[in-house]
Design an enzyme around this catalytic site. Structure first.
Site, PDB file in Angstrom:
ATOM      1  N   CYS A  61       0.825  -1.229   0.000  1.00  0.00           N
ATOM      2  CA  CYS A  61       0.000   0.000   0.000  1.00  0.00           C
ATOM      3  C   CYS A  61       0.849   1.265   0.000  1.00  0.00           C
ATOM      4  CB  CYS A  61      -0.922   0.013   1.213  1.00  0.00           C
ATOM      5  SG  CYS A  61      -1.880  -1.489   1.350  1.00  0.00           S
ATOM      6  N   HIS A  87      -3.909   7.025   1.199  1.00  0.00           N
ATOM      7  CA  HIS A  87      -4.106   5.703   0.585  1.00  0.00           C
ATOM      8  C   HIS A  87      -5.529   5.258   0.909  1.00  0.00           C
ATOM      9  CE1 HIS A  87      -4.082   1.519  -0.202  1.00  0.00           C
ATOM     10  NE2 HIS A  87      -4.000   1.162   1.070  1.00  0.00           N
ATOM     11  N   ASN A 113      -9.943  -0.748  -2.475  1.00  0.00           N
ATOM     12  CA  ASN A 113      -8.536  -0.525  -2.151  1.00  0.00           C
ATOM     13  C   ASN A 113      -7.684  -1.099  -3.283  1.00  0.00           C
ATOM     14  OD1 ASN A 113      -5.917  -0.714  -1.170  1.00  0.00           O
ATOM     15  ND2 ASN A 113      -6.517  -1.442   0.867  1.00  0.00           N
TER      16      ASN A 113
HETATM   17  O1  UT7 Z   1      -4.557  -1.260   2.601  1.00  0.00           O
HETATM   18  C1  UT7 Z   1      -3.862  -1.793   3.676  1.00  0.00           C
HETATM   19  C2  UT7 Z   1      -4.381  -1.342   4.932  1.00  0.00           C
HETATM   20  N1  UT7 Z   1      -5.639  -1.969   5.214  1.00  0.00           N
HETATM   21  C3  UT7 Z   1      -6.402  -1.492   6.158  1.00  0.00           C
HETATM   22  O2  UT7 Z   1      -6.072  -0.497   6.737  1.00  0.00           O
HETATM   23  C4  UT7 Z   1      -7.670  -2.229   6.499  1.00  0.00           C
HETATM   24  C5  UT7 Z   1      -7.924  -2.131   7.964  1.00  0.00           C
HETATM   25  N2  UT7 Z   1      -9.043  -2.938   8.457  1.00  0.00           N
HETATM   26  C6  UT7 Z   1     -10.316  -2.762   8.065  1.00  0.00           C
HETATM   27  O3  UT7 Z   1     -10.589  -1.954   7.209  1.00  0.00           O
HETATM   28  C7  UT7 Z   1     -11.402  -3.525   8.766  1.00  0.00           C
HETATM   29  O4  UT7 Z   1     -10.849  -4.229   9.849  1.00  0.00           O
HETATM   30  C8  UT7 Z   1     -12.163  -4.501   7.834  1.00  0.00           C
HETATM   31  C9  UT7 Z   1     -13.034  -3.712   6.884  1.00  0.00           C
HETATM   32  C10 UT7 Z   1     -11.207  -5.360   7.061  1.00  0.00           C
HETATM   33  C11 UT7 Z   1     -13.079  -5.418   8.653  1.00  0.00           C
HETATM   34  O5  UT7 Z   1     -13.968  -4.659   9.423  1.00  0.00           O
HETATM   35  P1  UT7 Z   1     -14.160  -4.975  10.971  1.00  0.00           P
HETATM   36  O6  UT7 Z   1     -15.141  -4.021  11.479  1.00  0.00           O
HETATM   37  O7  UT7 Z   1     -12.794  -4.992  11.599  1.00  0.00           O
HETATM   38  O8  UT7 Z   1     -14.821  -6.410  10.952  1.00  0.00           O
HETATM   39  P2  UT7 Z   1     -14.306  -7.787  11.571  1.00  0.00           P
HETATM   40  O9  UT7 Z   1     -13.213  -8.363  10.747  1.00  0.00           O
HETATM   41  O10 UT7 Z   1     -14.068  -7.618  13.030  1.00  0.00           O
HETATM   42  O11 UT7 Z   1     -15.587  -8.691  11.391  1.00  0.00           O
HETATM   43  C12 UT7 Z   1     -16.821  -8.398  12.081  1.00  0.00           C
HETATM   44  C13 UT7 Z   1     -17.870  -9.401  11.661  1.00  0.00           C
HETATM   45  C14 UT7 Z   1     -17.412 -10.836  11.793  1.00  0.00           C
HETATM   46  O12 UT7 Z   1     -18.528 -11.621  12.188  1.00  0.00           O
HETATM   47  P3  UT7 Z   1     -18.724 -12.040  13.723  1.00  0.00           P
HETATM   48  O13 UT7 Z   1     -17.506 -12.838  14.085  1.00  0.00           O
HETATM   49  O14 UT7 Z   1     -18.825 -10.748  14.491  1.00  0.00           O
HETATM   50  O15 UT7 Z   1     -19.991 -12.820  13.686  1.00  0.00           O
HETATM   51  C15 UT7 Z   1     -17.011 -11.225  10.382  1.00  0.00           C
HETATM   52  O16 UT7 Z   1     -17.120 -12.613  10.150  1.00  0.00           O
HETATM   53  O17 UT7 Z   1     -18.186  -9.224  10.284  1.00  0.00           O
HETATM   54  C16 UT7 Z   1     -18.037 -10.460   9.579  1.00  0.00           C
HETATM   55  N3  UT7 Z   1     -17.570 -10.171   8.232  1.00  0.00           N
HETATM   56  C17 UT7 Z   1     -18.420  -9.935   7.206  1.00  0.00           C
HETATM   57  N4  UT7 Z   1     -19.755  -9.910   7.136  1.00  0.00           N
HETATM   58  C18 UT7 Z   1     -20.316  -9.620   5.943  1.00  0.00           C
HETATM   59  C19 UT7 Z   1     -16.299 -10.050   7.774  1.00  0.00           C
HETATM   60  N5  UT7 Z   1     -16.309  -9.765   6.481  1.00  0.00           N
HETATM   61  C20 UT7 Z   1     -17.598  -9.665   6.106  1.00  0.00           C
HETATM   62  C21 UT7 Z   1     -18.245  -9.376   4.887  1.00  0.00           C
HETATM   63  N6  UT7 Z   1     -19.590  -9.367   4.848  1.00  0.00           N
HETATM   64  N7  UT7 Z   1     -17.551  -9.092   3.753  1.00  0.00           N
END
Ligand code: UT7
Length: 337
Positions: free
Chosen positions: A116, A264, A294
């Site tokens: 990135c 970014h 992204n």
């Molecule tokens: O470019 C490089 C740098 N990258 C970044 O800076 C990205 C940084 N991180 C993020 O943007 C976020 O952490 C994400 C967008 C990747 C994820 O969001 P989050 O709020 O951290 O969600 P999470 O991974 O904690 O997941 C929450 C819930 C989970 O379900 P449970 O365990 O709470 O039942 C996941 O299984 O959301 C679920 N989940 C989804 N649900 C629907 C994860 N992905 C999805 C999805 N659709 N695509």
């Protein structure tokens, strides 16, 4: 000593738009979750058979950037190509661009592997070469083809909904006036978190290539990108803020001097956090993650090109570029336009 200025910009994204609803047909996800957590509405994916690759997209972006610079392609002295998704394991795409764009036959080509932050690292390297007088015009490209390597099943949904394909390019040229152009770049990395956002295979450290051929297992998760999302998010907001402040401070500038911040495009929530922290108006920050997702090394040059073409960057403006991502690596560039 000279400065370097951005003399031309260009970008290219594949025509094929993939909406959140499209993704919900192949994995358990939905538009509401994706928009709420990331801000993304749609992204571009190449279509099999269309011939778009990281290199060809980079070439298309570069053609536009060279055209806008007003230079002849024979005036390009050096190529720097940033990507995490090269066409070949080796050689890198820098030499492929040299060949496919018909640039001078023996100029140097360098590939940058900083994910990135790749574009920021790449312009920093270009800037040093121009500052010392070694080169006059350097073509810098950030290009990514993510879609062919993502796990498009529910297992991969936390990563796969985020990434999109595309390319951006800039020509950096010698600037005699050292109060203009790129004023500074700051680069950082923290290798202890290398695996928190990574693609382990097909790296040679994973296993012997003979084993891969013998028992290639498509369900082996190490063939897909992994991201510890919340950990990456927490680090991103801290490092973005730090490295922007570091750049401003080095130039005796204040947050209020920022005319345009191009972060970014990792997650709209990260950009909004920075905007809020620095109390920037909507005119002082540019986001397009809603439309492209992204695009890793391509995100900063695509956003910079769009912001410039929309008239949001004018001569004399203080423009800040900043990125954070896999490695971890992060960096910023302060530009007097
Ligand atoms: O470019 C490089 C740098 N990258 C970044 O800076 C990205 C940084 N991180 C993020 O943007 C976020 O952490 C994400 C967008 C990747 C994820 O969001 P989050 O709020 O951290 O969600 P999470 O991974 O904690 O997941 C929450 C819930 C989970 O379900 P449970 O365990 O709470 O039942 C996941 O299984 O959301 C679920 N989940 C989804 N649900 C629907 C994860 N992905 C999805 C999805 N659709 N695509």
């Amino acid at each position: 000593m000279y400065n370097s200025k951005i003399s031309g910009l260009g970008y290219y994204v594949p025509e094929n738009v993939v909406t959140n609803d499209d993704l919900s047909k192949v994995m358990d996800t939905n538009d509401e979750w994706i928009q709420e957590r990331t801000g993304i509405k749609e992204r571009r994916h190449v279509v099999k058979g269309d011939g778009d690759t990281t290199t060809t997209m980079g070439v298309k972006a570069a053609q536009k950037a060279i055209e806008k610079s007003g230079l002849d392609k024979d005036e390009i002295d050096f190529i720097i190509f940033a990507t995490l998704s090269p066409d070949y394991y080796f050689p890198g795409p820098g030499v492929l661009v040299q060949r496919d764009l018909g640039l001078k036959r023996t100029i140097g080509a360098l590939d940058v592997r900083n994910q990135c932050s790749g574009f920021i690292y790449a312009i920093s390297v270009a800037d040093q070469f121009i500052k010392t007088g070694m080169y006059k015009n350097i073509l810098v490209i950030g290009s990514e083809l993510h879609s062919t390597g993502l796990d498009m099943t529910t297992r991969g949904r936390a990563v796969s909904v985020i990434f999109g394909d595309g390319a951006g390019a800039a020509v950096l040229s010698r600037e005699e006036d050292t109060t203009k152009g790129i004023l500074s770049t700051h680069l950082h990395s923290e290798g202890q978190h290398a695996e928190e956002l990574s693609l382990i295979a097909p790296g040679m450290g994973k296993r012997w290539v003979t084993d891969i051929i013998a028992d290639n297992d498509p369900n082996d998760e190490s063939y897909y990108p992994y991201m510890n999302g919340q950990f990456v998010f927490k680090n991103a907001v801290v490092r973005f803020s730090e490295v922007i402040m570091e750049g401003l401070k080095a130039n005796n500038l204040q947050v209020s001097d920022i005319d345009m911040l191009i972060p970014h495009q990792a997650n709209l929530r990260i950009s909004q956090f920075i905007q809020q922290k620095f109390q920037l108006s909507n005119d002082q920050i540019y986001n397009n993650i809603m439309r492209y997702g992204n695009t890793t090394a391509a995100s900063v040059p695509i956003a910079l090109t769009e912001a410039f073409e929309e008239g949001k960057i004018k001569e004399g403006d203080t423009v800040v570029l900043a990125a954070f991502g896999s490695g971890f690596t992060w960096g910023s560039a302060i530009i007097k336009w």
